[in-house]
Scaffold this active site. Structure first.
Site, PDB file in Angstrom:
ATOM      1  CE  LYS A   1      -3.900   1.990   2.749  1.00  0.00           C
ATOM      2  NZ  LYS A   1      -4.797   1.721   3.839  1.00  0.00           N
TER       3      LYS A   1
ATOM      4  CB  SER B   1      -7.669   3.486   2.947  1.00  0.00           C
ATOM      5  OG  SER B   1      -6.934   2.892   3.703  1.00  0.00           O
TER       6      SER B   1
ATOM      7  CB  SER C   1      -8.182   0.703   5.746  1.00  0.00           C
ATOM      8  OG  SER C   1      -8.926   1.789   5.913  1.00  0.00           O
TER       9      SER C   1
END
Length: 530
Positions: free
Chosen positions: A101, A182, A206
């Site tokens: 990420k 996210s 997330s």
């Protein structure tokens, strides 16, 4: 959106199919990839090349998922080196590609931006602690995955999976649906076969939400099991990185590689006493005799999710689990306000501390980020604003009474008087709930439309997130071509138990299916170039 940097390809799209005679790694698990590696059918360099080709054809071409922000230009060279040294002190993830990420620092030529153009002027100075562990385990950092900008902590009506740097990530099952946030790019990439493994991060939802809505496995570890050093923060009280994979086995292997104490992250002081090889707990009979409590207050919001939950409960009972239904989770409706207060205070403090570690950037504080977004509103705020930034900036120091009281209450109600109390009362091994319903339609104008039922309940991830306790989501079926998952959560450091339960469920449910890249629900597949 800026062009994707394709290592070794000069940015030219290439076919996704592997070379003639070579196995196709798209949906292979770690065991299969290791087997091909050992018998010289698919070395690390060949694997990297095949995945780069697939990313070019599917992420940039065809369905255009926008899940991968950039590829690591050094990955082919690293892979070749690992192939040459195969068998010499090989780590548990030798030659295995991992996407990170884009809020996780790498001390190389890749950027770490949290999706914001404000951080795009210079790379980080060193690897995050978990990245150093991955490299030691023999993993190859394949690249950086798109995410909800600032890990979805900029606006109250953002579109999950959107960032100024990467655009909108799409759900590979149905392209007009959202991957949730996210860790949207990490989840979508794994689901689409662009990488076998990815690292996401969670403050609240997330990892669990995007993993569920893209039909993969996500583990949100106990706070302090994995170092947070070198990760763009929201809250030191809730942030943690965790593994995302298509199977419980692969997620467990990845968790073992990143878990452990870090002297530069005090929260991990106890981690070495708990970190282990989590693949030891992959028991196909892991449900037998386990006492699992169903938190009905976290169900009832979405009929497809409820139907998946009922099927899952029936399967668990058939496999010998003792299902206690219902179980009351105390204080569930009281967590939202205190959590919000804590996050607003923490973000200002923590992002300022993180920015102080980055060299070569034009921003040093949250106030600078607000000013940057305002000055670049055409690219940074075309769809939604930055009201969370502004609310956080208005908060004072972490010594203020409003903060200390909210933090104390949040931890007490979610942990000792919440999850711990429910587990103790029912003599339970884990708690169970739907992970959310099927993916919602992406809507940049109005933002996310997550169905979570009672508005006073923050969603499937909230109790474990606020407490800092572990949770794991596993695919449980499909509804109208969209994945639906269930989530198990439990006491602090209970990862071995949760992994055993989740694996036992997975092995009998066999719910995973590859995506078809449909243009809409009930629609037609979009060509992938394969």
């Amino acid at each position: 959106m800026p062009a994707l940097a394709l290592a070794g390809s000069g940015g030219v799209q290439v076919a996704a199919a592997p070379a003639a005679g070579r196995p196709d790694p798209a949906y292979a698990d770690l065991a299969q990839l290791r087997s091909w590696q050992q018998d010289d059918r698919l070395g690390a360099a060949q694997l990297i090349a095949a995945l780069e080709a697939r990313i070019a054809a599917i992420d940039r071409g065809g369905p255009a998922l926008h899940a991968v922000l950039e590829l690591n230009p050094d990955a082919p060279k690293i892979a070749a080196s690992l192939d040459a040294s195969r068998g010499e002190n090989a780590g548990p993830l030798h030659g295995m590609p991992v996407l990170l990420k884009d809020n996780i620092d790498t001390g190389d030529r890749q950027l770490t931006t949290a999706g914001s153009l404000a951080l795009a002027s210079a790379p980080a100075g060193e690897d995050a602690a978990l990245v150093a562990r991955l490299r030691k385990a023999g993993a190859i950092v394949l690249g950086k995955a798109n995410l909800s900008e600032w890990a979805n902590y900029r606006s109250t009506h953002a579109s999950s999976g959107w960032s100024a740097r990467g655009g909108q990530t799409r759900n590979p099952y149905v392209l007009d649906r959202n991957p949730c946030g996210s860790s949207a790019g990490s989840a979508a990439a794994v689901a689409a076969g662009l990488a076998p493994l990815a690292i996401g991060s969670e403050t609240d939802g997330s990892i669990i939400c995007p993993a569920s809505m893209t039909g993969i496995v996500g583990i949100k570890p106990t706070l302090g099991l994995v170092s947070r050093r070198g990760i763009v923060p929201i809250s030191h009280n809730q942030d943690t990185a965790g593994p995302m994979a298509r199977s419980v086995a692969d997620a467990a292997a990845l968790l073992g590689a990143i878990a452990g104490s870090d002297p530069r992250d005090p929260a991990t002081a106890e981690a070495d006493r708990h970190a282990t090889d989590y693949t030891r707990f992959l028991d196909p009979n892991g449900l037998k005799g386990k006492r699992i409590g169903v938190v009905r207050e976290m169900a009832g919001a979405e009929p497809n999710a409820d139907r998946a939950l009922e099927r899952a409960i029936a399967l668990m009972k058939a496999q010998g689990a003792i299902v206690i239904d219902p179980v009351k989770l105390p204080h569930l409706k009281e967590l939202g306000p205190v959590e919000n207060t804590v996050l607003l205070y923490d973000f200002k403090h923590d992002i300022n501390a993180y920015l102080a570690t980055r060299k070569g950037l034009g921003v040093k504080t949250l106030a600078d980020l607000i000013a940057f977004d305002t000055a670049h509103a055409d690219v940074e705020m075309p769809w939604f604003g930055q009201e969370l930034f502004e609310q956080s900036q208005a908060k004072g120091p972490l010594t203020e009474k409003a903060y200390t009281e909210a933090l104390t209450k949040a931890k007490r109600l979610s942990g000792p008087e919440g999850i711990d109390a429910a587990l103790a009362k029912g003599r339970l091994d884990a708690l169970l709930a739907p992970s959310w319903g099927p993916a919602f339609v992406t809507d940049p104008v109005l933002g996310d439309h997550v169905v979570s039922g009672d508005p006073t309940i923050g969603g499937a991830s909230q109790p474990a997130a606020v407490a800092g306790y572990p949770s794991i989501t596993v695919p449980a079926g499909f509804a109208h071509d969209l994945p639906v998952g269930i989530v198990f959560f439990g006491a602090k450091w209970s990862e071995p138990t949760l992994i055993s339960i989740a694996y036992g469920f997975e092995q009998h449910a066999k719910a995973w299916q590859p995506p078809r890249f449909l243009d809409t629900v009930g629609g037609k597949p979009v060509a992938t170039g394969r």
